[in-house]
Motif scaffolding. Structure first.
Motif, PDB file in Angstrom:
ATOM      1  N   HIS A   1      50.226  36.759  41.893  1.00 37.57           N
ATOM      2  CA  HIS A   1      49.254  37.678  41.307  1.00 37.57           C
ATOM      3  C   HIS A   1      49.180  37.523  39.795  1.00 37.57           C
ATOM      4  O   HIS A   1      48.739  38.432  39.083  1.00 37.57           O
ATOM      5  CB  HIS A   1      49.563  39.122  41.746  1.00 37.57           C
TER       6      HIS A   1
ATOM      7  N   CYS B   1      41.772  37.646  45.870  1.00 37.98           N
ATOM      8  CA  CYS B   1      43.195  37.517  46.144  1.00 37.98           C
ATOM      9  C   CYS B   1      43.541  38.466  47.295  1.00 37.98           C
ATOM     10  O   CYS B   1      42.803  39.416  47.569  1.00 37.98           O
ATOM     11  CB  CYS B   1      43.955  37.901  44.877  1.00 37.98           C
TER      12      CYS B   1
ATOM     13  N   CYS C   1      45.524  40.740  47.261  1.00 35.84           N
ATOM     14  CA  CYS C   1      45.748  42.087  46.723  1.00 35.84           C
ATOM     15  C   CYS C   1      44.425  42.798  46.453  1.00 35.84           C
ATOM     16  O   CYS C   1      44.416  43.958  46.051  1.00 35.84           O
ATOM     17  CB  CYS C   1      46.575  42.017  45.442  1.00 35.84           C
TER      18      CYS C   1
ATOM     19  N   HIS D   1      43.375  35.731  40.475  1.00 38.81           N
ATOM     20  CA  HIS D   1      44.824  35.565  40.554  1.00 38.81           C
ATOM     21  C   HIS D   1      45.179  34.170  41.080  1.00 38.81           C
ATOM     22  O   HIS D   1      44.401  33.554  41.800  1.00 38.81           O
ATOM     23  CB  HIS D   1      45.428  36.626  41.479  1.00 38.81           C
TER      24      HIS D   1
HETATM   25 ZN   LIG Z   1      46.524  39.214  43.578  1.00 40.93          ZN
END
Ligand SMILES: [Zn+2]
Length: 300
Positions: free
Chosen positions: A159, A170, A172, A177
């Protein structure tokens, strides 16, 4: 009497269990699909995999590496990917597996488990480890001990913002990232939109497709720059890259090290990124290594 440890790797696709001797030798391996229904089903499957791989041989400890963020003091998963059951995040994996198997259990996330296997039996010092596969995870060891940080996210190099990830998301949910640029599926998608299988890109590169080779080299370069930034920050003794994508060998490591070297501060200019020494069984060997690491709390 020989003492055995069972190492269990919990991934989004499969649960792999290995029976490991005190000398770190893998005697047997067994894999089953990961149930995606409930945490209880997943724990039952892990217990089944452990008993199956042991095949009646006594084991006195279990180590678990799992996707997600893990509070190692309690053996509890604090956040997890959507590839695992929804109630895996908040599951007290250590206590609930210990209850099923009757032996103490040590739990950490899968990247730390891979790093633990890599560090097992090697001298201390500062080691930066990155695992490049379907996602990108990482680990940091200082004085030979894995460091987890205040919220157990230490080593989360996937990240790290790289700023050139275009529109790819990503895992997340954010954009830009490293994982959205240099994971296996990200490299495949950069080669051909919608493609997720890195083997397609490698086969094309091997057949002389210059663009396929360039896509891999570009991802490797991004990875090398991020690792160099982390190396400048930590001044490590070793920088190690493992995970499935590391199996690409020179096609990955040559451009990676070129980009890495170009960004290093002068006093650490001699540092190079080395491939992980453990092969395909690294995840179960690493999980077993967690169980033997005195710096971890065993949950029973
Ligand atoms: Zn990420």
């Amino acid at each position: 009497m020989t003492r055995y440890t069972v190492g269990i790797d919990v991934g989004g696709t499969k649960i792999a269990a290995g029976l490991v001797t005190g000398a770190g030798e893998l005697l047997a391996r067994h894999a089953i699909p990961t149930p995606r229904t409930t945490a209880a089903d997943l724990l039952d499957a892990m217990a089944y995999a452990a008993r199956t791989v042991a095949a009646g041989r006594p084991f006195d400890a279990v180590g678990v590496g799992t996707g997600g963020v893990v509070d190692t003091a309690t053996g509890t998963v604090t956040s997890a990917t959507d590839l695992l059951p929804a109630d895996w995040a908040s599951c007290a994996v250590g206590a609930r597996l210990a209850e099923r198997l009757g032996v103490p259990v040590t739990v950490d996330n899968d990247a730390n488990a891979l790093a633990a296997g890599e560090l097992d039996g090697t001298p201390g010092g500062t080691v930066l480890y990155a695992a490049i596969g379907t996602g990108i995870g990482g680990a940091v060891a200082v004085d030979g001990r894995l460091r987890h940080g205040r919220h157990h996210t230490a080593g989360g190099i996937g990240h790290h913002p790289v700023g050139t990830a275009g529109t790819r998301r990503c895992s997340c949910g954010r954009r830009g990232h490293l994982e959205a640029v240099a994971s296996g599926p990200a490299i495949a998608d950069a080669y051909r939109a919608g493609e997720r299988d890195l083997r397609v890109v490698v086969a094309a590169a091997d057949a002389g497709d210059g663009r396929a080779a360039a896509v891999i080299a570009d991802a490797a370069g991004q990875l090398g720059r991020v690792l160099a930034g982390a190396a400048n920050l930590l001044d490590p003794d070793r920088v190690v890259v493992g995970g499935g994508v590391a199996q690409l060998g020179a096609r990955l490591f040559d451009p990676l090290n070129a980009a890495f070297t170009a960004e290093l501060m002068a006093p650490i200019a001699g540092l190079t990124v080395e491939p992980a020494r453990l092969g395909p069984d690294a995840s179960v060997l690493g999980a077993a290594a967690l169980a033997g690491d005195p710096s971890y709390r065993r949950v029973s």
